[in-house]
Design a protein around this motif. Structure first.
Motif, PDB file in Angstrom:
ATOM      1  N   ASP A  83      -9.943   8.268  14.976  1.00  0.00           N
ATOM      2  CA  ASP A  83     -10.401   7.538  16.159  1.00  0.00           C
ATOM      3  C   ASP A  83      -9.487   7.880  17.335  1.00  0.00           C
ATOM      4  OD1 ASP A  83     -11.193   5.759  18.111  1.00  0.00           O
ATOM      5  OD2 ASP A  83     -10.880   3.955  16.893  1.00  0.00           O
ATOM      6  N   VAL A  84     -10.043   8.529  18.368  1.00  0.00           N
ATOM      7  CA  VAL A  84      -9.221   8.934  19.508  1.00  0.00           C
ATOM      8  C   VAL A  84      -8.703   7.747  20.317  1.00  0.00           C
ATOM      9  CG1 VAL A  84     -10.279  11.204  19.744  1.00  0.00           C
ATOM     10  CG2 VAL A  84     -11.248   9.272  20.981  1.00  0.00           C
ATOM     11  N   MET A  85      -9.302   6.579  20.123  1.00  0.00           N
ATOM     12  CA  MET A  85      -8.835   5.396  20.837  1.00  0.00           C
ATOM     13  C   MET A  85      -7.709   4.676  20.087  1.00  0.00           C
ATOM     14  SD  MET A  85     -10.615   5.645  23.475  1.00  0.00           S
ATOM     15  CE  MET A  85     -10.308   4.126  24.335  1.00  0.00           C
ATOM     16  N   ALA A  86      -7.383   5.168  18.903  1.00  0.00           N
ATOM     17  CA  ALA A  86      -6.340   4.519  18.099  1.00  0.00           C
ATOM     18  C   ALA A  86      -5.313   5.544  17.628  1.00  0.00           C
ATOM     19  CB  ALA A  86      -6.971   3.818  16.904  1.00  0.00           C
ATOM     20  N   LEU A  87      -4.939   6.462  18.512  1.00  0.00           N
ATOM     21  CA  LEU A  87      -4.013   7.523  18.132  1.00  0.00           C
ATOM     22  C   LEU A  87      -2.721   6.948  17.583  1.00  0.00           C
ATOM     23  CD1 LEU A  87      -4.400   9.923  21.164  1.00  0.00           C
ATOM     24  CD2 LEU A  87      -5.533  10.014  18.967  1.00  0.00           C
ATOM     25  N   ALA A  88      -2.364   7.374  16.382  1.00  0.00           N
ATOM     26  CA  ALA A  88      -1.137   6.866  15.778  1.00  0.00           C
ATOM     27  C   ALA A  88      -0.835   7.594  14.491  1.00  0.00           C
ATOM     28  CB  ALA A  88      -1.270   5.373  15.472  1.00  0.00           C
ATOM     29  N   GLY A  89       0.438   7.673  14.185  1.00  0.00           N
ATOM     30  CA  GLY A  89       0.862   8.094  12.860  1.00  0.00           C
ATOM     31  C   GLY A  89       1.009   6.840  12.011  1.00  0.00           C
ATOM     32  N   ASP A  98       5.997   3.107  -0.117  1.00  0.00           N
ATOM     33  CA  ASP A  98       4.551   3.164   0.078  1.00  0.00           C
ATOM     34  C   ASP A  98       4.109   4.544   0.568  1.00  0.00           C
ATOM     35  OD1 ASP A  98       4.323   0.526  -0.693  1.00  0.00           O
ATOM     36  OD2 ASP A  98       4.287  -0.252   1.364  1.00  0.00           O
ATOM     37  N   LEU A  99       4.912   5.148   1.439  1.00  0.00           N
ATOM     38  CA  LEU A  99       4.605   6.490   1.925  1.00  0.00           C
ATOM     39  C   LEU A  99       4.645   7.486   0.778  1.00  0.00           C
ATOM     40  CD1 LEU A  99       4.077   8.521   4.228  1.00  0.00           C
ATOM     41  CD2 LEU A  99       6.563   8.687   4.487  1.00  0.00           C
ATOM     42  N   ARG A 100       5.682   7.418  -0.034  1.00  0.00           N
ATOM     43  CA  ARG A 100       5.802   8.327  -1.172  1.00  0.00           C
ATOM     44  C   ARG A 100       4.629   8.145  -2.127  1.00  0.00           C
ATOM     45  NH1 ARG A 100       6.773  12.820  -1.836  1.00  0.00           N
ATOM     46  NH2 ARG A 100       8.468  12.538  -0.389  1.00  0.00           N
ATOM     47  N   ALA A 101       4.232   6.925  -2.392  1.00  0.00           N
ATOM     48  CA  ALA A 101       3.107   6.663  -3.301  1.00  0.00           C
ATOM     49  C   ALA A 101       1.808   7.212  -2.708  1.00  0.00           C
ATOM     50  CB  ALA A 101       2.986   5.159  -3.561  1.00  0.00           C
ATOM     51  N   ARG A 102       1.602   7.026  -1.399  1.00  0.00           N
ATOM     52  CA  ARG A 102       0.387   7.533  -0.763  1.00  0.00           C
ATOM     53  C   ARG A 102       0.333   9.058  -0.820  1.00  0.00           C
ATOM     54  NH1 ARG A 102      -0.990   9.918   3.396  1.00  0.00           N
ATOM     55  NH2 ARG A 102       0.926   9.686   4.569  1.00  0.00           N
ATOM     56  N   ILE A 103       1.459   9.698  -0.549  1.00  0.00           N
ATOM     57  CA  ILE A 103       1.507  11.167  -0.582  1.00  0.00           C
ATOM     58  C   ILE A 103       1.274  11.684  -1.998  1.00  0.00           C
ATOM     59  CG2 ILE A 103       3.069  13.136  -0.347  1.00  0.00           C
ATOM     60  CD1 ILE A 103       4.164  11.808   2.178  1.00  0.00           C
ATOM     61  N   ASP A 104       1.893  11.048  -2.989  1.00  0.00           N
ATOM     62  CA  ASP A 104       1.690  11.476  -4.379  1.00  0.00           C
ATOM     63  C   ASP A 104       0.234  11.317  -4.802  1.00  0.00           C
ATOM     64  OD1 ASP A 104       4.356  12.127  -4.580  1.00  0.00           O
ATOM     65  OD2 ASP A 104       4.936  10.271  -5.605  1.00  0.00           O
ATOM     66  N   PRO A 118      -0.405  20.362  -8.481  1.00  0.00           N
ATOM     67  CA  PRO A 118       0.061  19.499  -7.381  1.00  0.00           C
ATOM     68  C   PRO A 118       1.182  20.135  -6.562  1.00  0.00           C
ATOM     69  CG  PRO A 118      -0.301  18.189  -9.342  1.00  0.00           C
ATOM     70  CD  PRO A 118      -0.480  19.627  -9.753  1.00  0.00           C
ATOM     71  N   ALA A 119       2.040  20.913  -7.204  1.00  0.00           N
ATOM     72  CA  ALA A 119       3.148  21.547  -6.479  1.00  0.00           C
ATOM     73  C   ALA A 119       2.652  22.594  -5.485  1.00  0.00           C
ATOM     74  CB  ALA A 119       4.120  22.187  -7.463  1.00  0.00           C
ATOM     75  N   ASP A 120       1.415  23.089  -5.659  1.00  0.00           N
ATOM     76  CA  ASP A 120       0.875  24.118  -4.777  1.00  0.00           C
ATOM     77  C   ASP A 120       0.129  23.554  -3.569  1.00  0.00           C
ATOM     78  OD1 ASP A 120       1.864  26.063  -6.471  1.00  0.00           O
ATOM     79  OD2 ASP A 120      -0.005  26.235  -7.610  1.00  0.00           O
ATOM     80  N   VAL A 121       0.025  22.240  -3.475  1.00  0.00           N
ATOM     81  CA  VAL A 121      -0.701  21.616  -2.357  1.00  0.00           C
ATOM     82  C   VAL A 121       0.196  21.605  -1.121  1.00  0.00           C
ATOM     83  CG1 VAL A 121      -1.789  19.506  -1.506  1.00  0.00           C
ATOM     84  CG2 VAL A 121      -2.095  20.183  -3.898  1.00  0.00           C
ATOM     85  N   PRO A 122      -0.229  22.256  -0.018  1.00  0.00           N
ATOM     86  CA  PRO A 122       0.572  22.262   1.212  1.00  0.00           C
ATOM     87  C   PRO A 122       0.718  20.856   1.798  1.00  0.00           C
ATOM     88  CG  PRO A 122      -1.094  23.981   1.262  1.00  0.00           C
ATOM     89  CD  PRO A 122      -1.414  23.098   0.096  1.00  0.00           C
ATOM     90  N   GLY A 123       1.829  20.619   2.437  1.00  0.00           N
ATOM     91  CA  GLY A 123       2.137  19.303   2.987  1.00  0.00           C
ATOM     92  C   GLY A 123       1.142  18.792   4.004  1.00  0.00           C
ATOM     93  N   ASP A 124       0.535  19.694   4.798  1.00  0.00           N
ATOM     94  CA  ASP A 124      -0.367  19.196   5.831  1.00  0.00           C
ATOM     95  C   ASP A 124      -1.704  18.707   5.276  1.00  0.00           C
ATOM     96  OD1 ASP A 124      -0.651  21.944   5.341  1.00  0.00           O
ATOM     97  OD2 ASP A 124      -1.476  22.369   7.308  1.00  0.00           O
ATOM     98  N   LEU A 125      -1.975  18.905   3.994  1.00  0.00           N
ATOM     99  CA  LEU A 125      -3.178  18.319   3.391  1.00  0.00           C
ATOM    100  C   LEU A 125      -2.937  16.907   2.872  1.00  0.00           C
ATOM    101  CD1 LEU A 125      -4.839  21.277   1.451  1.00  0.00           C
ATOM    102  CD2 LEU A 125      -5.711  20.054   3.443  1.00  0.00           C
ATOM    103  N   VAL A 126      -1.673  16.475   2.855  1.00  0.00           N
ATOM    104  CA  VAL A 126      -1.367  15.140   2.325  1.00  0.00           C
ATOM    105  C   VAL A 126      -0.589  14.264   3.302  1.00  0.00           C
ATOM    106  CG1 VAL A 126      -1.467  15.881  -0.078  1.00  0.00           C
ATOM    107  CG2 VAL A 126       0.707  15.971   1.128  1.00  0.00           C
ATOM    108  N   THR A 127      -0.132  14.847   4.412  1.00  0.00           N
ATOM    109  CA  THR A 127       0.611  14.063   5.408  1.00  0.00           C
ATOM    110  C   THR A 127      -0.223  13.927   6.673  1.00  0.00           C
ATOM    111  OG1 THR A 127       1.712  16.050   6.254  1.00  0.00           O
ATOM    112  CG2 THR A 127       2.869  14.777   4.552  1.00  0.00           C
TER     113      THR A 127
END
Length: 197
Positions: A83-89, A98-104, A118-127
């Motif tokens: 949503d472009v009206m709710a830009l946020a990380g 919680d972040l680690r659990a979500r990424i895993d 799982p080790a072959d998944v690039p970071g930008d597909l999970v962050t």
């Protein structure tokens, strides 16, 4: 009329003139000139870098979109739900459990979907990106999706690889940033190459 009233009149007039010049000159005229110049020099970017298909706006090359269908390359996750009206990380610290659990969890889901370890998944597909709507993925994140997209669309891996190569952007000015692929533009190229059922 006393002397103090006479001496304050020019100060009052100067204050009003400064306010008018500031508000009208810098607040209105400068903004209009900048917007007008932008539309003349960069017409596509000044109108939001909108992408049209069959006369209908389907997105912007500057904004990520979710793609749920396996026929498409998947975008980077978005904390703003695209949503472009709710830009946020997510604003979660690296030490947040919680972040680690979500990424895993995301890493396991991507690995299962793409048939990779799982080790072959690039970071930008999970962050998630800081703005939440980053439209680009790294070439590595695109590459692990090629086999799935080719299989579901009934295309050869080499055909999809050629499309990916054509849509891989290099470093800006040859030195800034990293190579990247705009996911929406790549998916549109896939549709033009072989329209999905």
């Amino acid at each position: 009329m006393n002397v103090s009233t006479l001496s304050s009149t020019p100060v009052w007039r100067a204050s009003v003139m400064l306010a008018l010049v500031t508000l009208l000159g810098f607040g209105l005229l400068y903004s209009l000139a900048g917007a007008g110049l932008g539309r003349v020099l960069f017409p596509h970017q000044a109108t939001g870098s909108l992408i049209e298909h069959d006369g209908q706006v389907i997105g912007s090359s500057l904004v990520a979109q979710p793609f749920a269908d396996d026929r498409y390359f998947q975008s980077r996750p978005s904390a703003a739900r695209y949503d472009v009206m709710a830009l946020a990380g997510s604003n979660q610290a690296r030490t947040n459990p919680d972040l680690r659990a979500r990424i895993d969890e995301a890493r396991a889901a991507v690995a299962a979907r793409e048939g990779v370890a799982p080790a072959d998944v690039p970071g930008d597909l999970v962050t998630q990106s800081g703005g939440g709507i980053d439209p680009h993925l790294s070439p590595e994140a695109i590459r692990i999706q090629i086999v799935r997209v080719a299989r579901v669309r009934g295309l050869s891996v080499s055909e999809v690889e050629r499309l990916v190569a054509q849509h891989t952007e290099g470093r800006q000015f040859g030195v800034l940033g990293a190579p990247r692929v705009n996911v929406l533009e790549l998916n549109l190229a896939l549709d033009a190459f072989g329209t999905p059922e």
